[in-house]
Write a protein that holds these residues in place. Structure first.
Motif, PDB file in Angstrom:
ATOM      1  N   GLY A   1       0.780  -1.229   0.000  1.00 19.45           N
ATOM      2  CA  GLY A   1       0.000   0.000   0.000  1.00 19.45           C
ATOM      3  C   GLY A   1       0.811   1.279   0.000  1.00 19.45           C
ATOM      4  N   GLU A   2       2.104   1.192  -0.250  1.00 20.57           N
ATOM      5  CA  GLU A   2       2.975   2.376  -0.182  1.00 20.57           C
ATOM      6  C   GLU A   2       4.005   2.318  -1.307  1.00 20.57           C
ATOM      7  OE1 GLU A   2       5.384   2.509   3.359  1.00 20.57           O
ATOM      8  OE2 GLU A   2       5.102   4.684   3.536  1.00 20.57           O
ATOM      9  N   ALA A   3       4.257   3.455  -1.974  1.00 18.04           N
ATOM     10  CA  ALA A   3       5.279   3.495  -3.015  1.00 18.04           C
ATOM     11  C   ALA A   3       6.625   3.082  -2.424  1.00 18.04           C
ATOM     12  CB  ALA A   3       5.377   4.888  -3.616  1.00 18.04           C
ATOM     13  N   LEU A   4       7.381   2.293  -3.175  1.00 23.29           N
ATOM     14  CA  LEU A   4       8.659   1.795  -2.679  1.00 23.29           C
ATOM     15  C   LEU A   4       9.561   2.939  -2.218  1.00 23.29           C
ATOM     16  CD1 LEU A   4      10.745  -0.410  -2.160  1.00 23.29           C
ATOM     17  CD2 LEU A   4      11.352  -0.324  -4.609  1.00 23.29           C
ATOM     18  N   LEU A   5       9.600   4.050  -2.982  1.00 25.64           N
ATOM     19  CA  LEU A   5      10.453   5.173  -2.602  1.00 25.64           C
ATOM     20  C   LEU A   5      10.016   5.759  -1.265  1.00 25.64           C
ATOM     21  CD1 LEU A   5      12.650   7.247  -2.981  1.00 25.64           C
ATOM     22  CD2 LEU A   5      11.135   8.516  -4.528  1.00 25.64           C
ATOM     23  N   ARG A   6       8.718   5.943  -1.084  1.00 25.78           N
ATOM     24  CA  ARG A   6       8.249   6.504   0.183  1.00 25.78           C
ATOM     25  C   ARG A   6       8.554   5.549   1.341  1.00 25.78           C
ATOM     26  NH1 ARG A   6       5.193  10.687   1.743  1.00 25.78           N
ATOM     27  NH2 ARG A   6       4.281  10.547   3.831  1.00 25.78           N
ATOM     28  N   ARG A   7       8.374   4.269   1.106  1.00 29.56           N
ATOM     29  CA  ARG A   7       8.671   3.262   2.139  1.00 29.56           C
ATOM     30  C   ARG A   7      10.138   3.361   2.559  1.00 29.56           C
ATOM     31  NH1 ARG A   7       7.044  -2.470   2.877  1.00 29.56           N
ATOM     32  NH2 ARG A   7       8.867  -3.738   3.437  1.00 29.56           N
ATOM     33  N   SER A   8      11.032   3.441   1.569  1.00 28.31           N
ATOM     34  CA  SER A   8      12.463   3.506   1.873  1.00 28.31           C
ATOM     35  C   SER A   8      12.818   4.810   2.566  1.00 28.31           C
ATOM     36  CB  SER A   8      13.277   3.351   0.580  1.00 28.31           C
ATOM     37  OG  SER A   8      13.040   2.096  -0.020  1.00 28.31           O
ATOM     38  N   ALA A   9      12.241   5.928   2.073  1.00 25.25           N
ATOM     39  CA  ALA A   9      12.556   7.226   2.659  1.00 25.25           C
ATOM     40  C   ALA A   9      12.006   7.350   4.084  1.00 25.25           C
ATOM     41  CB  ALA A   9      11.998   8.337   1.779  1.00 25.25           C
ATOM     42  N   ARG A  10      10.807   6.823   4.301  1.00 22.31           N
ATOM     43  CA  ARG A  10      10.211   6.884   5.635  1.00 22.31           C
ATOM     44  C   ARG A  10      11.087   6.130   6.639  1.00 22.31           C
ATOM     45  NH1 ARG A  10       7.285   3.125   7.860  1.00 22.31           N
ATOM     46  NH2 ARG A  10       6.733   2.128   5.879  1.00 22.31           N
ATOM     47  N   ARG A  11      11.591   4.970   6.258  1.00 22.54           N
ATOM     48  CA  ARG A  11      12.443   4.189   7.142  1.00 22.54           C
ATOM     49  C   ARG A  11      13.777   4.906   7.384  1.00 22.54           C
ATOM     50  NH1 ARG A  11      11.751  -2.136   5.319  1.00 22.54           N
ATOM     51  NH2 ARG A  11       9.643  -2.414   6.134  1.00 22.54           N
ATOM     52  N   ALA A  12      14.285   5.587   6.356  1.00 24.37           N
ATOM     53  CA  ALA A  12      15.537   6.336   6.521  1.00 24.37           C
ATOM     54  C   ALA A  12      15.358   7.461   7.531  1.00 24.37           C
ATOM     55  CB  ALA A  12      15.997   6.890   5.173  1.00 24.37           C
ATOM     56  N   VAL A  13      14.262   8.193   7.418  1.00 24.69           N
ATOM     57  CA  VAL A  13      13.987   9.284   8.355  1.00 24.69           C
ATOM     58  C   VAL A  13      13.837   8.743   9.777  1.00 24.69           C
ATOM     59  CG1 VAL A  13      12.308  11.052   9.003  1.00 24.69           C
ATOM     60  CG2 VAL A  13      12.977  10.777   6.606  1.00 24.69           C
ATOM     61  N   ALA A  14      13.180   7.585   9.903  1.00 20.55           N
ATOM     62  CA  ALA A  14      12.947   6.998  11.218  1.00 20.55           C
ATOM     63  C   ALA A  14      14.229   6.600  11.931  1.00 20.55           C
ATOM     64  CB  ALA A  14      12.035   5.771  11.083  1.00 20.55           C
ATOM     65  N   ALA A  15      15.338   6.497  11.196  1.00 22.29           N
ATOM     66  CA  ALA A  15      16.613   6.145  11.837  1.00 22.29           C
ATOM     67  C   ALA A  15      17.099   7.252  12.757  1.00 22.29           C
ATOM     68  CB  ALA A  15      17.667   5.834  10.779  1.00 22.29           C
TER      69      ALA A  15
END
Length: 540
Positions: free
Chosen positions: A367-381
């Protein structure tokens, strides 16, 4: 020059000191006000403006700057030129590649004439290319007394700045070998030196490989006919009587200087054989990073002398930087030092060339664009800064990132390969101690993985490159690089990733095992997406 506030009715002919909004729009500072301008200001309800009004013996800022710059750039010179004066500023630029020479005493004297007259230059011996900015001559106020300009002209002469052009030169390179040095190290060293010479317009005529003995190197020196002969020894030179310097004497030449006050580059030596310059290169010349050998080769390429006294004078400014090939830092670690600032670069400027017309980064995963998924996880670091590198026309990729607390940067030359995206991202990080380079198409990389890489970074313990691996040790992505490697990353080109930097600095590499195959799995074909969706994305 008279400066101050006057009534708009009395401002005609004066120079507007500050931008003002009139009835028809904004009037910019520096504008010579006309009668129509004054009426326009009055119509807007402006009754008073701050202006500068020239006295009879004043020169306008552009006239003064242009007059001084013209003197510097005249005299039949072909190495530099002056730009058109604008807002009291004239730039002096190089017409070709070479080394800038600056008469520091004359520059200081010119700047001492009147605080309104200034000139700022690059450092003496700065290496410049065609069109490079060499100096800026700036008149600070809107006008300056003509007598001050006349006084400054005594120092603003054609000799105050010059560019010593790189000349066509020939060189030979001697590479010595021992059993302790690998074939790869010898070859890479030769390639790096050749690239250095090519950048200076020096033709490398011959490269010979000989045993690391005085007799063998002396023989190669005698056989060379090049006016510049370089030696890159297999072992560090530790004394003037060591193998490589001794070879200069054995070849019938003389040793002019052993050692230099430039770091890296301390172990360089200079000599002469049959009228040819001999340069014994320090071991750091195997790296493309700046070192003392560059300063010597640049001067020789420009036809400038490099004597013992010239080398001795290089100490001021000669502390260049730590380089990856040095095994230990120069300074002891500080007690209770602050935690290093680690940034993250998420590369998302690729063309999805294997997706047959689809954009892999906008493909939906759970349910989420791959780029947004990756970027969201990067920010969460929770790292110091996160940068996402996008193509010149980001379109749907930029839209997928809306609302996330990160920086966007576009790689203008993304089509030239991954290296351009990598360099754009690292530059955008600003002042950080390390950078994690991550790929946006890896669906299993998550915030804890980034934090594990950041935690593993320990320069004082030699862990300056931290690479993610699969649980069984197979190398993968992401990879963290300490700041000392940023310059090496900046030399990459095309589709070369950072693998070559890792290979050349294996002593600083520390592997960080991630669960399963998270560090290996990427999605770059329709079939890969189908398989991933069919097996179920891992929790997260």
């Amino acid at each position: 020059m008279r400066f101050g506030a006057v009534a708009v009715a009395d401002a005609e002919g004066a120079i507007l000191a500050h931008s003002v909004t009139a009835a028809s729009g904004k009037l910019k500072k520096g504008r010579a006000l006309t009668a129509a301008d004054c009426a326009d200001l009055a119509a807007a309800g402006v009754h008073e403006v701050t202006v500068a009004r020239l006295d009879p013996d004043d020169l306008h800022e552009d006239a003064a700057a242009g007059r001084l710059a013209a003197r510097i750039a005249t005299g039949g010179r072909s190495d530099l030129r002056a730009t058109q004066a604008f807002t009291g500023r004239v730039n002096l630029v190089a017409d070709g590649p070479g080394l800038l020479r600056v008469d520091a005493d004359a520059i200081a004297a010119l700047n001492a004439v009147d605080p309104a007259i200034t000139i700022a230059t690059l450092a003496d011996y700065a290496r410049v290319g065609p069109g490079a900015l060499l100096a800026t001559l700036k008149i600070i106020p809107y006008a300056v007394p003509e007598r001050a300009v006349a006084a400054a002209e005594r120092f603003a002469t054609p000799g105050i700045l010059s560019v010593a052009p790189f000349r066509e030169r020939r060189a030979s390179l001697i590479l010595s070998e021992t059993d302790a040095i690998t074939e790869k190290a010898v070859r890479k060293g030769g390639e790096t030196v050749a690239a250095r010479l090519a950048a200076l317009g020096i033709a490398l005529e011959t490269t010979v490989r000989v045993p690391h003995t005085t007799d063998a190197i002396a023989g190669a020196l005698r056989e060379s006919t090049a006016p510049l002969r370089l030696i890159l020894g297999a072992s560090a030179t530790s004394d003037a009587a060591d193998v490589c310097p001794a070879a200069v004497i054995a070849a019938g030449g003389r040793l002019e200087r052993f050692g230099m006050p430039v770091d890296p580059g301390n172990l360089l030596f200079l000599g002469e054989v049959d009228g040819a310059h001999v340069v014994g290169l320090p071991g750091c010349a195997r790296s493309p990073a700046l070192n003392g050998a560059d300063w010597v080769l640049e001067r020789l390429a420009a036809g400038l002398k490099v004597a013992d006294s010239d080398i001795a004078a290089m100490g001021v400014g000669g502390l260049l930087k730590e380089i990856p090939t040095r095994p230990q830092p120069r300074a002891a670690p500080r007690v209770s030092a602050p935690a290093p600032r680690v940034g993250l670069v998420l590369l998302a400027a690729g063309r999805s060339s294997r997706m047959r017309g689809r954009d892999k980064l906008t493909e939906v995963i759970e349910g989420e664009a791959l780029l947004r998924r990756s970027a969201r996880r990067a920010v969460a670091a929770g790292l110091a800064v996160t940068v996402v590198v996008l193509p010149p026309e980001p379109g749907a990729r930029a839209a997928a990132l809306e609302g996330l607390a990160l920086r966007h940067v576009t790689a203008a030359r993304a089509a030239d390969g991954m290296a351009e995206s990598l360099k754009a991202g690292v530059t955008a990080l600003g002042e950080v101690d390390a950078a994690i380079i991550a790929l946006a198409d890896m669906p299993e990389i998550d915030a804890p993985h980034y934090r594990a890489l950041a935690a593993a970074f320990a320069p004082e313990e030699g862990r300056e490159i931290c690479r993610a691996t699969a649980s069984d040790g197979r190398p993968g992505q992401p990879v963290l690089f300490g700041r000392r490697f940023f310059e090496s990353l900046a030399t990459l080109s095309g589709d070369r990733g950072a693998r070559s930097v890792v290979e050349e600095a294996a002593d600083f590499l520390h592997d960080v095992a991630l669960p399963g195959e998270a560090a290996l799995l990427d999605l770059d074909t329709p079939e890969a997406f189908d398989r991933y969706r069919a097996t179920g994305a891992a929790a997260g």
